[in-house]
Design an enzyme around this catalytic site. Structure first.
Site, PDB file in Angstrom:
ATOM      1  N   TRP A   1      -2.926   3.112   4.859  1.00  0.00           N
ATOM      2  CA  TRP A   1      -4.159   2.589   5.465  1.00  0.00           C
ATOM      3  C   TRP A   1      -3.813   1.441   6.420  1.00  0.00           C
ATOM      4  CZ3 TRP A   1      -6.828  -2.002   5.750  1.00  0.00           C
ATOM      5  CH2 TRP A   1      -8.169  -1.913   6.145  1.00  0.00           C
TER       6      TRP A   1
ATOM      7  N   ASN B   1      -2.692   2.314   0.067  1.00  0.00           N
ATOM      8  CA  ASN B   1      -2.876   1.019   0.751  1.00  0.00           C
ATOM      9  C   ASN B   1      -1.927   0.864   1.937  1.00  0.00           C
ATOM     10  OD1 ASN B   1      -4.630   0.471  -1.299  1.00  0.00           O
ATOM     11  ND2 ASN B   1      -3.344  -1.027  -2.338  1.00  0.00           N
ATOM     12  N   GLY B   2      -0.671   1.286   1.729  1.00  0.00           N
ATOM     13  CA  GLY B   2       0.347   1.138   2.775  1.00  0.00           C
ATOM     14  C   GLY B   2      -0.011   1.982   3.996  1.00  0.00           C
TER      15      GLY B   2
ATOM     16  N   GLU C   1       7.994   1.293 -11.734  1.00  0.00           N
ATOM     17  CA  GLU C   1       8.789   1.739 -10.573  1.00  0.00           C
ATOM     18  C   GLU C   1       8.506   0.881  -9.328  1.00  0.00           C
ATOM     19  OE1 GLU C   1       7.025   3.844 -12.573  1.00  0.00           O
ATOM     20  OE2 GLU C   1       8.740   4.760 -13.594  1.00  0.00           O
ATOM     21  N   ASN C   2       7.334   0.240  -9.265  1.00  0.00           N
ATOM     22  CA  ASN C   2       7.005  -0.594  -8.090  1.00  0.00           C
ATOM     23  C   ASN C   2       7.929  -1.804  -7.944  1.00  0.00           C
ATOM     24  OD1 ASN C   2       3.377  -0.069  -8.264  1.00  0.00           O
ATOM     25  ND2 ASN C   2       4.921   1.008  -7.059  1.00  0.00           N
ATOM     26  N   TRP C   3       8.641  -2.172  -9.030  1.00  0.00           N
ATOM     27  CA  TRP C   3       9.613  -3.282  -8.925  1.00  0.00           C
ATOM     28  C   TRP C   3      10.710  -2.941  -7.911  1.00  0.00           C
ATOM     29  CZ3 TRP C   3       8.132  -7.777 -10.572  1.00  0.00           C
ATOM     30  CH2 TRP C   3       7.379  -7.897 -11.740  1.00  0.00           C
TER      31      TRP C   3
ATOM     32  N   ASP D   1      -4.095   4.660  -4.663  1.00  0.00           N
ATOM     33  CA  ASP D   1      -2.967   4.947  -3.780  1.00  0.00           C
ATOM     34  C   ASP D   1      -3.401   4.966  -2.312  1.00  0.00           C
ATOM     35  OD1 ASP D   1      -0.393   5.524  -3.098  1.00  0.00           O
ATOM     36  OD2 ASP D   1      -0.411   7.601  -3.803  1.00  0.00           O
TER      37      ASP D   1
ATOM     38  N   ARG E   1      10.313  -1.753  -4.963  1.00  0.00           N
ATOM     39  CA  ARG E   1       9.880  -1.914  -3.560  1.00  0.00           C
ATOM     40  C   ARG E   1      10.587  -3.129  -2.947  1.00  0.00           C
ATOM     41  NH1 ARG E   1       3.716   0.022  -2.632  1.00  0.00           N
ATOM     42  NH2 ARG E   1       4.013   2.029  -3.649  1.00  0.00           N
TER      43      ARG E   1
HETATM   44  C1  FPP Z   1      -0.578   1.890  -3.973  1.00  0.00           C
HETATM   45  O1  FPP Z   1      -0.623   2.040  -2.569  1.00  0.00           O
HETATM   46  C2  FPP Z   1      -1.097   0.584  -4.378  1.00  0.00           C
HETATM   47  C3  FPP Z   1      -0.407  -0.351  -5.098  1.00  0.00           C
HETATM   48  C4  FPP Z   1       0.974  -0.150  -5.584  1.00  0.00           C
HETATM   49  C5  FPP Z   1      -0.991  -1.659  -5.411  1.00  0.00           C
HETATM   50  C6  FPP Z   1      -2.426  -1.637  -5.767  1.00  0.00           C
HETATM   51  C7  FPP Z   1      -2.917  -3.020  -5.862  1.00  0.00           C
HETATM   52  C8  FPP Z   1      -4.096  -3.450  -5.371  1.00  0.00           C
HETATM   53  C9  FPP Z   1      -5.126  -2.617  -4.740  1.00  0.00           C
HETATM   54  C10 FPP Z   1      -4.422  -4.865  -5.595  1.00  0.00           C
HETATM   55  C11 FPP Z   1      -5.243  -4.824  -6.823  1.00  0.00           C
HETATM   56  C12 FPP Z   1      -5.560  -6.080  -7.360  1.00  0.00           C
HETATM   57  C13 FPP Z   1      -6.146  -6.193  -8.571  1.00  0.00           C
HETATM   58  C14 FPP Z   1      -6.484  -7.530  -9.092  1.00  0.00           C
HETATM   59  C15 FPP Z   1      -6.417  -5.036  -9.448  1.00  0.00           C
HETATM   60  P1  FPP Z   1       0.757   2.236  -1.811  1.00  0.00           P
HETATM   61  O2  FPP Z   1       1.296   0.888  -1.481  1.00  0.00           O
HETATM   62  O3  FPP Z   1       1.678   3.081  -2.632  1.00  0.00           O
HETATM   63  O4  FPP Z   1       0.301   3.006  -0.522  1.00  0.00           O
HETATM   64  P2  FPP Z   1       1.134   4.118   0.281  1.00  0.00           P
HETATM   65  O5  FPP Z   1       1.332   5.262  -0.661  1.00  0.00           O
HETATM   66  O6  FPP Z   1       0.226   4.446   1.407  1.00  0.00           O
HETATM   67  O7  FPP Z   1       2.410   3.493   0.705  1.00  0.00           O
END
Ligand code: FPP
Length: 248
Positions: A26, A23-24, A68-70, A21, A72
């Site tokens: 970051w 990525n967004g 649930e990510n669908w 969790d 987004r």
């Molecule tokens: C959550 O961060 C992350 C995800 C929903 C996607 C994770 C996918 C990857 C790291 C790519 C992986 C690739 C492979 C091949 C395994 P978020 O987007 O919810 O972050 P936030 O909470 O800060 O918004």
């Protein structure tokens, strides 16, 4: 201090599950689009798979895309699917070289066909590897999985193959996507959120939980080793008392 050297090789969890969790957030911190964070997150995936191989973790489950990510924004979903296809395709030779076997759990049929194909190719190519089994949870949710298991069991009861009074937890486990893997002993969630988010609800019944504020793209080998060291300092009692555990 060399964190890896401090790890007790006789107490390595067989299976680690991770909610990747942050990525967004970051990406936002870098003034970039959310998808930039997902791209960077792939580097963390690569490192953590490698770290598992180095210390002997046999199974690693990564929550890559939840049911649930669908919900987004379409742009983000499309970009994530493209990233998955590109990453799986690009990383397969590397996985193979390191002896990593790829597996997937979730509603795989709901993924774009290109993604299903790439995934199946990589699963086939890596099928005979045996250092680490990397399990991608894709279009996965635990409630979906448990509901399907209950449906399968109900069908058997309807057909007269099973008596309702004979149903045990083993029947439920048998119909989970994870039935061929051991349950995780350790679940890690990054980014400071303290939730389980519909991930392996059944399988994590006795897992140790490790939460860190580190965002997934910053989560690298030493952060993983810290989580393993924290796990090794826990007393796993499985409902027993501390005295009972220390006598064994
Ligand atoms: C959550 O961060 C992350 C995800 C929903 C996607 C994770 C996918 C990857 C790291 C790519 C992986 C690739 C492979 C091949 C395994 P978020 O987007 O919810 O972050 P936030 O909470 O800060 O918004």
């Amino acid at each position: 201090m060399d964190l890896k050297q401090s790890i007790n090789k006789n107490n390595i969890p067989q299976h680690v599950a991770i909610i990747m969790d942050g990525n967004g957030r970051w990406a936002k911190q870098q003034g970039e689009d959310r998808i930039f964070g997902h791209h960077e997150g792939v580097n963390s995936v690569r490192e953590i798979v490698e770290a598992c191989g180095e210390i002997g973790v046999k199974y690693l489950t990564l929550y890559a895309f939840s049911t649930e990510n669908w919900n987004r924004p379409k742009d983000e979903v499309d970009a994530l699917m493209e990233l998955l296809v590109a990453t799986i395709s690009m990383e397969t030779p590397n996985l193979n070289k390191k002896g990593v076997k790829l597996q997937a759990i979730g509603d795989i049929k709901s993924l774009p066909v290109s993604c299903q194909q790439e995934l199946q190719d990589s699963i086939d190519i890596t099928a005979n590897n045996n250092t680490v089994t990397l399990i991608l949870a894709l279009s996965y949710s635990s409630k979906w999985e448990i509901t399907n298991s209950v449906k399968e069991i109900a069908k058997q009861v309807e057909e007269g193959k099973l008596k309702a009074s004979d149903i045990t937890s083993k029947h439920i486990e048998k119909h989970l996507n994870t039935n061929i893997f051991p349950d995780p002993e350790l679940m890690i969630r990054t980014s400071g959120e303290h939730r389980i988010s519909n991930f392996l609800l059944w399988q994590l019944a006795y897992a140790e939980f490790y939460f860190t504020d580190t965002l997934w793209p910053d989560f690298r080998k030493d952060d993983f080793f810290k989580a393993i060291l924290s796990y090794q300092n826990r007393e796993r009692r499985f409902g027993k008392t501390s005295d009972q555990i220390s006598k064994n």
